[in-house]
Each structure stands twice: as structure tokens, then as C-alpha cells.
Design an enzyme around this catalytic site. Structure first.
Site, PDB file in Angstrom:
ATOM      1  CG  ASN A 187      -1.707   1.233   1.411  1.00 12.09           C
ATOM      2  OD1 ASN A 187      -1.759   2.073   0.502  1.00 12.09           O
ATOM      3  ND2 ASN A 187      -2.343   1.374   2.573  1.00 12.09           N
ATOM      4  CE  LYS A 197      -0.134   3.181   4.824  1.00 11.91           C
ATOM      5  NZ  LYS A 197       0.022   3.282   6.281  1.00 11.91           N
ATOM      6  CG  HIS A 252      -5.725   1.980   5.360  1.00 12.81           C
ATOM      7  ND1 HIS A 252      -5.282   2.896   6.282  1.00 12.81           N
ATOM      8  CD2 HIS A 252      -4.711   1.106   5.168  1.00 12.81           C
ATOM      9  CE1 HIS A 252      -4.036   2.576   6.627  1.00 12.81           C
ATOM     10  NE2 HIS A 252      -3.669   1.495   5.961  1.00 12.81           N
ATOM     11  CD  GLU A 281      -2.787   5.504   6.828  1.00 13.37           C
ATOM     12  OE1 GLU A 281      -2.819   5.541   5.588  1.00 13.37           O
ATOM     13  OE2 GLU A 281      -1.844   4.999   7.474  1.00 13.37           O
ATOM     14  CD  GLU A 325      -3.282  -2.279   7.408  1.00 14.49           C
ATOM     15  OE1 GLU A 325      -2.207  -2.546   6.868  1.00 14.49           O
ATOM     16  OE2 GLU A 325      -3.899  -1.219   7.215  1.00 14.49           O
ATOM     17  N   GLY A 366       2.829   2.462  10.781  1.00 18.72           N
ATOM     18  CA  GLY A 366       3.785   3.555  10.597  1.00 18.72           C
ATOM     19  C   GLY A 366       4.534   3.941  11.860  1.00 18.72           C
ATOM     20  CB  SER A 383       5.606  -1.619  12.005  1.00 16.17           C
ATOM     21  OG  SER A 383       5.209  -0.273  12.237  1.00 16.17           O
ATOM     22  N   GLY A 408       2.982  -0.966   4.264  1.00 16.01           N
ATOM     23  CA  GLY A 408       3.034   0.468   3.960  1.00 16.01           C
ATOM     24  C   GLY A 408       4.454   0.884   3.639  1.00 16.01           C
ATOM     25  N   GLY A 409       5.123   1.496   4.618  1.00 14.40           N
ATOM     26  CA  GLY A 409       6.457   2.060   4.426  1.00 14.40           C
ATOM     27  C   GLY A 409       7.442   1.163   3.692  1.00 14.40           C
TER      28      GLY A 409
HETATM   29  P1  13P Z   1       3.252   0.499   7.671  1.00 16.47           P
HETATM   30  O1  13P Z   1       3.753  -0.775   7.056  1.00 16.47           O
HETATM   31  O2  13P Z   1       3.969   1.713   7.142  1.00 16.47           O
HETATM   32  O3  13P Z   1       3.176   0.429   9.151  1.00 16.47           O
HETATM   33  O4  13P Z   1       1.738   0.676   7.144  1.00 16.47           O
HETATM   34  C1  13P Z   1       0.849  -0.379   7.266  1.00 16.47           C
HETATM   35  C2  13P Z   1      -0.375  -0.039   6.519  1.00 16.47           C
HETATM   36  O5  13P Z   1      -1.132   0.820   6.903  1.00 16.47           O
HETATM   37  C3  13P Z   1      -0.644  -0.772   5.260  1.00 16.47           C
HETATM   38  O6  13P Z   1      -1.931  -0.529   4.806  1.00 16.47           O
END
Ligand code: 13P
Length: 249
Positions: A9, A11, A94, A96, A166, A172, A211, A232-233
Site C-alpha cells: 500500500n 499510500k 483502511h 487512515e 491492521e 507507521g 510495521s 506500507g512504508g
Molecule cells: P506500515 O507498514 O507503514 O506500518 O503501514 C501499514 C499499513 O497501513 C498498510 O496498509
């Protein structure tokens, strides 16, 4: 045996140049990866990603979808449009979007339905905040988020998508859930689905997100009910993302 799925993802991160570099980097390193792999770039890069991924085993996903099919909904993108650009998956619910854009359970359920109607596989995200975990209501929150979709679409519909657990506090933050913490919630999700339909529960992939890094992916994916990750990251660097993909079966 359920296959591992590792989905990136991205983002709100990318450019035309980044998309080319990242996707080509991922494609170049897939030898020996047995997991299913997907990338979810921002909307403007879907066409570019579709072209770059053509003929490869990597699936394309989007990060959001409208609950509406068409009409006067400024700024929205429909499931049919995503389909036209080669999307296989779309992320819905999600955290967010739930927290920053006020998407509630019923709205997320409508998005899940809209995606499914067009033959897209929704990746339904669920998960508790730190406050909710500390209050001991993790299962209650996850059940509520899951039930909202089951009420609208029925439990069998979950087999057309993927679930991503999640925990909001792990996203993050570098604070990954332990393998035990994650497995506990994944097992709870599967049991809850089994209460409606055992075959669907057995089949549905439940991803962990929060993470995930190359050095913790293998231990998470080794758990009985963890079928991969939503990343994510670490999905923004081909090397890291591939390191996670390699941890899958
Ligand atoms: P991180 O891997 O950056 O923690 O993000 C997870 C996420 O929200 C994937 O949708």
C-alpha cells in the site's frame, strides 16, 4: 493451504519516476518468490502501473473506491474505472480513511459491495486503536467492523476478497504487533467467519499490516492464521518489499 499474499500500500507516495523504478525493481527480484504479490499505487499511476505489470504475476490494486457507480460525485473513482485500469484488488476501510476521512462501518460495507459487484477483490481493513486495545475491546471493535460487511453482503462474500488486520497503533510506528498478538486476532476473525460459514473461513486470506519489515515478516507469516501482509512504508523500496515477499510461502 492458503497462499501468502503480500500487498504494498503505497499510500500518498509516488511519482511517475518512482512508479517506474519501484515496479521494475520488484519485477526484477521475483525469482524464487512463491507468495502472491500485489502493489497498490495512488490512482494517477494505475495506468502506468498496469502497463509496467502487463504479463507479470504481480497484481494491481487501488487504495480506495467510490460506493457509487457513476454520477455527480466529484472526486470519486468507481469500481468499473479501476477494473478498466487492470485492478484486481482495492483496499477498503483502511484505518487512515476511517479516522481522517470519517468513513464509518456502513460506508465501508457499501464500498466493499461496490468493488465486488465489478469483480474486484476488496481488501477489507479492520483493526483497533491503542486506546481500544488498552480498554480490552479489540475483539469487539474488529467484530463490529467485520459484521458490518457480513450484514450487507453475507459471509460468503468474504471469500471474494481479503481481510487485513491492521492494529492502528502498529501502523507507521515501528511498533509491530507481536506474532502472538497478531495470531490471536487473526484466529478470532477466522472463528467469527466460521460461525457463519466454515468453508469461507478456511479459504479467506487474512493479512497482517502494521510495521511489517523484512526482518519480522517470516515470523509473522509463520503463524497459522496469518496469510501475508499489507505493507506500507516497506513497500516503497523494492529491496525491502521483496525481502518481505520472500518470507511468504
Ligand atoms: P506500515 O507498514 O507503514 O506500518 O503501514 C501499514 C499499513 O497501513 C498498510 O496498509
Amino acid at each position: 493451504m492458503r497462499k501468502t499474499l503480500v500487498a504494498g500500500n503505497w499510500k500518498l507516495n509516488a511519482s511517475i519516476q518512482d512508479t517506474e523504478k519501484l515496479i521494475n525493481g520488484v519485477l526484477a527480484g521475483l525469482d524464487g518468490v512463491s507468495a502472491e504479490v500485489a502493489v497498490c499505487p495512488p490512482f494517477p499511476y494505475l495506468a502506468q502501473a498496469q502497463q509496467l505489470l502487463a504479463g507479470s504475476s504481480v497484481r494491481l490494486g487501488a487504495q480506495n473506491v467510490s460506493d457509487q457507480e457513476s454520477g455527480a460525485y466529484t472526486g470519486e473513482v468507481s469500481a468499473a474505472m479501476l477494473k478498466e485500469f487492470g485492478c484486481y484488488y482495492v483496499i477498503v476501510g483502511h484505518s487512515e480513511r476511517r479516522s481522517l476521512y470519517a468513513e464509518d462501518d456502513a460506508f465501508v460495507a457499501r464500498k466493499f459491495a461496490a468493488a465486488r459487484q465489478q469483480g474486484l477483490a476488496p481488501i477489507l481493513c479492520v483493526g483497533e486503536t491503542l486506546e481500544e486495545r488498552e480498554q480490552g475491546v479489540t475483539e469487539k471493535v474488529v467484530a463490529r467492523q467485520l459484521d458490518a460487511v457480513i450484514e450487507v453482503e453475507g459471509a460468503a462474500a468474504l471469500a471474494d476478497g481479503v481481510i487485513a488486520y491492521e492494529p492502528v497503533w502498529a501502523i507507521g510506528t515501528g511498533m509491530t504487533a507481536t506474532r502472538e498478538q497478531a495470531q490471536e486476532v487473526h484466529a478470532f476473525i477466522r472463528q467469527r467467519i466460521a460461525g457463519h460459514d466454515a468453508a469461507v473461513a478456511e479459504k479467506v486470506q487474512i493479512l497482517y499490516g502494521g510495521s511489517v519489515k523484512p526482518d519480522n515478516a517470516a515470523e509473522l507469516f509463520a503463524e497459522a492464521d496469518i496469510d501475508g501482509g499489507l505493507i506500507g512504508g516497506a513497500s516503497l523500496k523494492a529491496e525491502d518489499f521483496l525481502g518481505i515477499c520472500s518470507a511468504g510461502r
